[in-house]
Design a protein around this motif. Structure first.
Motif, PDB file in Angstrom:
ATOM      1  N   UNK A   1      -3.245   9.322   1.903  1.00 44.72           N
ATOM      2  CA  UNK A   1      -4.101   8.942   0.764  1.00 44.72           C
ATOM      3  C   UNK A   1      -4.378   7.436   0.756  1.00 44.72           C
ATOM      4  N   UNK A   2      -4.259   6.809   1.942  1.00 46.16           N
ATOM      5  CA  UNK A   2      -4.578   5.375   2.046  1.00 46.16           C
ATOM      6  C   UNK A   2      -5.788   5.213   2.964  1.00 46.16           C
ATOM      7  N   UNK A   3      -6.839   4.587   2.448  1.00 44.40           N
ATOM      8  CA  UNK A   3      -8.034   4.308   3.248  1.00 44.40           C
ATOM      9  C   UNK A   3      -8.126   2.806   3.447  1.00 44.40           C
TER      10      UNK A   3
ATOM     11  N   UNK B   1       1.096   3.823   8.409  1.00 45.78           N
ATOM     12  CA  UNK B   1       0.649   4.874   7.479  1.00 45.78           C
ATOM     13  C   UNK B   1       0.644   6.228   8.190  1.00 45.78           C
ATOM     14  N   UNK B   2       0.229   6.186   9.453  1.00 39.06           N
ATOM     15  CA  UNK B   2       0.159   7.425  10.214  1.00 39.06           C
ATOM     16  C   UNK B   2       1.565   7.977  10.492  1.00 39.06           C
TER      17      UNK B   2
ATOM     18  N   UNK C   1       0.846  -1.208   0.000  1.00 39.82           N
ATOM     19  CA  UNK C   1       0.000   0.000   0.000  1.00 39.82           C
ATOM     20  C   UNK C   1       0.875   1.250   0.000  1.00 39.82           C
ATOM     21  N   UNK C   2       1.966   1.205   0.763  1.00 47.73           N
ATOM     22  CA  UNK C   2       2.872   2.355   0.860  1.00 47.73           C
ATOM     23  C   UNK C   2       3.538   2.632  -0.486  1.00 47.73           C
ATOM     24  N   UNK C   3       3.933   1.576  -1.174  1.00 48.48           N
ATOM     25  CA  UNK C   3       4.510   1.739  -2.517  1.00 48.48           C
ATOM     26  C   UNK C   3       3.460   2.386  -3.436  1.00 48.48           C
ATOM     27  N   UNK C   4       2.243   1.829  -3.411  1.00 49.45           N
ATOM     28  CA  UNK C   4       1.188   2.345  -4.294  1.00 49.45           C
ATOM     29  C   UNK C   4       0.840   3.793  -3.987  1.00 49.45           C
TER      30      UNK C   4
END
Ligand code: SAH
Length: 223
Positions: free
Chosen positions: A136-138, A129-130, A102-105
Motif C-alpha cells: 500500500x505504498x506508492x 517495501x517489496x 513510510x513503513x510505519x505509516x
C-alpha cells in the motif's frame, strides 16, 4: 492498512526495543498504535549494517547522500500528530529516504504516497517495501515541493525535509479537514508546524509544536 509479518525476520534486540518504547512514552508519546508499530518494525533493516547495532537508540542515523533517518521520537511524534486528525485514508510523505517512516505509516493508514528526489535512496527503499510485502505504498522520484497532484487530495501530508516556507502546492493538495505536518525553517532554526485545512474552505489553522532539526527540502531530482 498493512499488517507486517516480520516473523521470518526475527525479533532481534527485544530488550533494546522495549527500552526505546519506554523512552518514547516518557517523552510523551501516548498513541498505543504508534508505539506498537514502532516496536514491531525492524529499524535495523533501514540502515547500513555497520550502524545496525544503534538502530534502537533514540537517535537520527545517516543513510548516505548526506541524508538521515529521523530520530524515533520525532517519527513517533509526527505520526501521532498526523493520526490525531482522525482515521486517514490517503497520506503523502515528502522524503522517502530509507523508507522507515513510510513503513510505519503503511501500517496505520490505508495508502501511503511517498516522493523522494534522490534516485538511489528511492530504489533501496522500494526494495525494502517489496521485501516486507508492503503493497500500500506508492512512490515517485520527484521534487516533493510540488506534492503529488495526480494522487491528491490527501487526508494527511507529512514532510521529512524542511522548506524555508510552506509550499503552496501542499496546502492545495489537502482534502477537507486535511492535516499537514512539516518542519519549517533554515539550517539553524526550524519549527514543526501543524496546519489544518478548515472544512472545505481555503482557510488553514496553524500550530507551532516544537523546535526540530531536519535536512533541508531541496529542489529538483538527483539520479
Ligand atoms: N522519511 C525518511 C527521512 C529521510 S531524510 C526516512 O524515514 O528515512 C529526508 C529525505 O527528504 C531525504 O531522503 C531527502 O533526499 C528528501 N528530500 C529533500 N528534499 C526533497 C524534495 N524536494 N522532494 C522529495 N524528497 C526530498
Amino acid at each position: 492498512m498493512n499488517s507486517m509479518d516480520f516473523a521470518g525476520i526475527g525479533m532481534t534486540s527485544q530488550r533494546t526495543r522495549e527500552r526505546l518504547i519506554k523512552r518514547l512514552k516518557e517523552q510523551g508519546i501516548s498513541n498505543q498504535k504508534v508505539l506498537d508499530v514502532i516496536r514491531l518494525t525492524p529499524r535495523h533493516l533501514f540502515i547500513d549494517e555497520a550502524l545496525a547495532h544503534r538502530a534502537y537508540e533514540d537517535t537520527a542515523l545517516p543513510i548516505g547522500f548526506s541524508q538521515t533517518l529521523s530520530q524515533p521520537y520525532i517519527v513517533a511524534r509526527m505520526t501521532e500528530i498526523l493520526l490525531s486528525a482522525g482515521p486517514l485514508r490517503r497520506v503523502l510523505e515528502i522524503g522517502t529516504g530509507s523508507g522507515y517512516q513510510s513503513t510505519i505509516l503503511s501500517q496505520l493508514v490505508d495508502t501511503v504516497f511517498s516522493v523522494e528526489r534522490i534516485e538511489p535512496l528511492l530504489k533501496k527503499a522500494q526494495e525494502r517495501f517489496q521485501t516486507f510485502g508492503l503493497n500500500n505504498i506508492y512512490t515517485s522520484l520527484s521534487d516533493g515541493s510540488f506534492g503529488w497532484n495526480n494522487n491528491a487530495p490527501f487526508d494527511g501530508i507529512i514532510s521529512t525535509a524542511a522548506p524555508q516556507a510552506i509550499p503552496e502546492q501542499l496546502l492545495r493538495q489537502l482534502a477537507p479537514n486535511g492535516i499537514l505536518v512539516i518542519p519549517v525553517g533554515n539550517g539553524v532554526s526550524q519549527s514543526l508546524s501543524v496546519i489544518k485545512r478548515v472544512g472545505h474552505s481555503n482557510e488553514y489553522d496553524e500550530d507551532i509544536v516544537e523546535k526540530v532539526k531536519f535536512v533541508p527540502l531541496l529542489t529538483g531530482v538527483s539520479h
